[in-house]
Design a protein around this motif. Sequence first.
Motif, PDB file in Angstrom:
ATOM      1  N   ASP A 149       8.630 -43.764   3.539  1.00 35.84           N
ATOM      2  CA  ASP A 149       8.196 -44.674   2.479  1.00 35.84           C
ATOM      3  C   ASP A 149       7.726 -43.872   1.253  1.00 35.84           C
ATOM      4  O   ASP A 149       7.675 -42.640   1.291  1.00 35.84           O
ATOM      5  CB  ASP A 149       7.133 -45.637   3.025  1.00 35.84           C
ATOM      6  CG  ASP A 149       5.845 -44.929   3.421  1.00 35.84           C
ATOM      7  OD1 ASP A 149       5.649 -43.756   3.039  1.00 35.84           O
ATOM      8  OD2 ASP A 149       5.037 -45.558   4.131  1.00 35.84           O
ATOM      9  N   ASP A 151       4.840 -43.337  -0.040  1.00 36.34           N
ATOM     10  CA  ASP A 151       3.670 -42.480   0.174  1.00 36.34           C
ATOM     11  C   ASP A 151       4.100 -41.153   0.812  1.00 36.34           C
ATOM     12  O   ASP A 151       3.620 -40.085   0.432  1.00 36.34           O
ATOM     13  CB  ASP A 151       2.659 -43.214   1.066  1.00 36.34           C
ATOM     14  CG  ASP A 151       1.355 -42.453   1.225  1.00 36.34           C
ATOM     15  OD1 ASP A 151       0.949 -41.780   0.257  1.00 36.34           O
ATOM     16  OD2 ASP A 151       0.745 -42.536   2.313  1.00 36.34           O
ATOM     17  N   ASP A 212       1.984 -37.631   5.981  1.00 36.61           N
ATOM     18  CA  ASP A 212       1.977 -39.082   6.195  1.00 36.61           C
ATOM     19  C   ASP A 212       2.428 -39.438   7.614  1.00 36.61           C
ATOM     20  O   ASP A 212       2.885 -40.554   7.853  1.00 36.61           O
ATOM     21  CB  ASP A 212       2.859 -39.781   5.141  1.00 36.61           C
ATOM     22  CG  ASP A 212       2.488 -41.252   4.966  1.00 36.61           C
ATOM     23  OD1 ASP A 212       1.283 -41.554   5.068  1.00 36.61           O
ATOM     24  OD2 ASP A 212       3.386 -42.082   4.737  1.00 36.61           O
ATOM     25  N   HIS A 231      -3.032 -40.053   6.917  1.00 41.94           N
ATOM     26  CA  HIS A 231      -4.135 -41.026   6.831  1.00 41.94           C
ATOM     27  C   HIS A 231      -4.059 -42.090   7.933  1.00 41.94           C
ATOM     28  O   HIS A 231      -4.797 -43.059   7.887  1.00 41.94           O
ATOM     29  CB  HIS A 231      -4.150 -41.695   5.455  1.00 41.94           C
ATOM     30  CG  HIS A 231      -2.995 -42.620   5.229  1.00 41.94           C
ATOM     31  ND1 HIS A 231      -3.160 -43.956   4.902  1.00 41.94           N
ATOM     32  CD2 HIS A 231      -1.656 -42.422   5.294  1.00 41.94           C
ATOM     33  CE1 HIS A 231      -1.968 -44.526   4.772  1.00 41.94           C
ATOM     34  NE2 HIS A 231      -1.045 -43.620   4.990  1.00 41.94           N
ATOM     35  N   HIS A 232      -3.158 -41.916   8.881  1.00 43.36           N
ATOM     36  CA  HIS A 232      -3.091 -42.860   9.991  1.00 43.36           C
ATOM     37  C   HIS A 232      -4.141 -42.465  11.044  1.00 43.36           C
ATOM     38  O   HIS A 232      -4.618 -41.335  11.029  1.00 43.36           O
ATOM     39  CB  HIS A 232      -1.682 -42.859  10.597  1.00 43.36           C
ATOM     40  CG  HIS A 232      -0.644 -43.371   9.640  1.00 43.36           C
ATOM     41  ND1 HIS A 232       0.154 -42.530   8.888  1.00 43.36           N
ATOM     42  CD2 HIS A 232      -0.320 -44.630   9.277  1.00 43.36           C
ATOM     43  CE1 HIS A 232       0.950 -43.271   8.117  1.00 43.36           C
ATOM     44  NE2 HIS A 232       0.680 -44.550   8.330  1.00 43.36           N
ATOM     45  N   THR A 252      -1.770 -41.167   2.040  1.00 36.65           N
ATOM     46  CA  THR A 252      -1.753 -39.699   2.085  1.00 36.65           C
ATOM     47  C   THR A 252      -1.682 -39.139   0.660  1.00 36.65           C
ATOM     48  O   THR A 252      -2.201 -38.067   0.376  1.00 36.65           O
ATOM     49  CB  THR A 252      -0.566 -39.204   2.930  1.00 36.65           C
ATOM     50  OG1 THR A 252      -0.642 -39.808   4.217  1.00 36.65           O
ATOM     51  CG2 THR A 252      -0.597 -37.699   3.105  1.00 36.65           C
ATOM     52  N   ASP A 282       1.281 -48.184  -0.555  1.00 36.14           N
ATOM     53  CA  ASP A 282       0.568 -48.040   0.715  1.00 36.14           C
ATOM     54  C   ASP A 282      -0.728 -48.843   0.748  1.00 36.14           C
ATOM     55  O   ASP A 282      -1.180 -49.252   1.804  1.00 36.14           O
ATOM     56  CB  ASP A 282       0.267 -46.567   1.005  1.00 36.14           C
ATOM     57  CG  ASP A 282       1.074 -46.067   2.193  1.00 36.14           C
ATOM     58  OD1 ASP A 282       2.236 -46.473   2.304  1.00 36.14           O
ATOM     59  OD2 ASP A 282       0.542 -45.286   3.001  1.00 36.14           O
TER      60      ASP A 282
END
Length: 451
Positions: A149, A151, A212, A231-232, A252, A282
């Motif tokens: 994606d 991001d 990401d 950032h997950h 991210t 995002d």
Amino acid sequence: MRYFLIVDSIGLGKALLPEVGARDEVFLLPVGRASKRSGSTAVNWPELRLSSSDRIIVCVADSDIREKKLAEIRDAAPKTPVLLVDYGGKYKKLRDEDETFATIEAGALFGAKAAEKWKEIELRKKTAAMRGAIDRGKPLWILVQNDPDPDALASAMALRKLLGLKASAAPIVTLKQVARSENVSMARLLKVKVREVLADDISGAPQVALVDVQPGYFSREFGNVKIVIDHHPRTVKCPGAFVDVRPSCGATSIILMEYLEANGTAIDPSLATALYYGIKTDTLALGREASGGGWRAFSELGPLADHGMVSQMERPRLESAEVAVFVRALRRFYIRRDCLFADLGRVYKEDLVPRIADFVMQIGEHKFSVVWGAVGREVTFAARSLNRAVDSGAVLRDVFGGLGSAGGHRVMARATIPAGVFKKAFGSGAAGKNAVTKKILNAVENLIERG
Ligand SMILES: [Mn+2]
């Protein structure tokens, strides 16, 4: 304009100098030790002929002297605006009575800026650790998730820039090529090349950076991962690698933007556009998980980004075959208990499912929708939620977690299960559709009950 600074320290007085223009005059009026005794400086206020277009700043720690100065000023120049640095005094009453008087907390002057600088030092230390984790003499493969994606693409571009690596030395790679129309147009407009590779190729790469995404996302373990920035929610540990995982961060791109800024790395328009679009998509324009850093990064990137390009990415043209699937969604959708459902049947492109899930949120008043379609030998589900109590990811994980892959956030989520598994679990045709609808509604209600 004339500025008068009443200060007990010249050094601090200079730090307090406001942004003055070339034609402004600044008068530094120190309150020295001698004046502490006599309680007065040599300032002859009437001689200064202070008017309402002058400005006075008072920064004196000793409360007696401060009060005395303030009284003198108000006496000599009642109309001149005064900004008083407050060391814990009680000036609310004075402020209420006098519209030309304002205070600023002593700590606030330095505090916010200092916090920024401590963070900058921290980030520069981490950048050094990141650089130390890789071998500059060898290519670094930047691996992103399947069908990456905006991001992910922006973060990969930013990492390359941060490490000062050329595209040839740091190729962006994926196991499944960019497919979603918005992402295809982003890659094309920004001229980002993403190479589709096999898991074996990645295992054989000299060194790998993950952005990401985290190692746990891939079914295979790669032993050559040197950098992980994501950032997950944190999944597996990655010993020996530089890891920066911040689940509180909306994108991210925000994390990488912070690194670039802390290091004073120049952000060119193309990278700014990518990061801006990455953060925007995002976080749904910061509507979701908008951390303080998100707002900051977004406002810094805003003026640098190419907004014409952003809107081109956001609204890719529909091919006529795609229009047909949208029409099918409009014919087939149904609403049960405030939730919208649409079974698209067979679709020829997987990205149509999430795009239609976005699209149907514009219909009526419902706050949750699930759209699904059969692509190849799989069935893909996309959920969208505008209801704070309904977490799209939790719903899809609840219903499909044991049948295939399911994941996502509160606002958007996705699940993919093999067509055979779908048929076995829910049946086919209208019965299958009803069974899925019922299961999803149950999951939504359980979630709302649990609060
Ligand atoms: Mn992301």
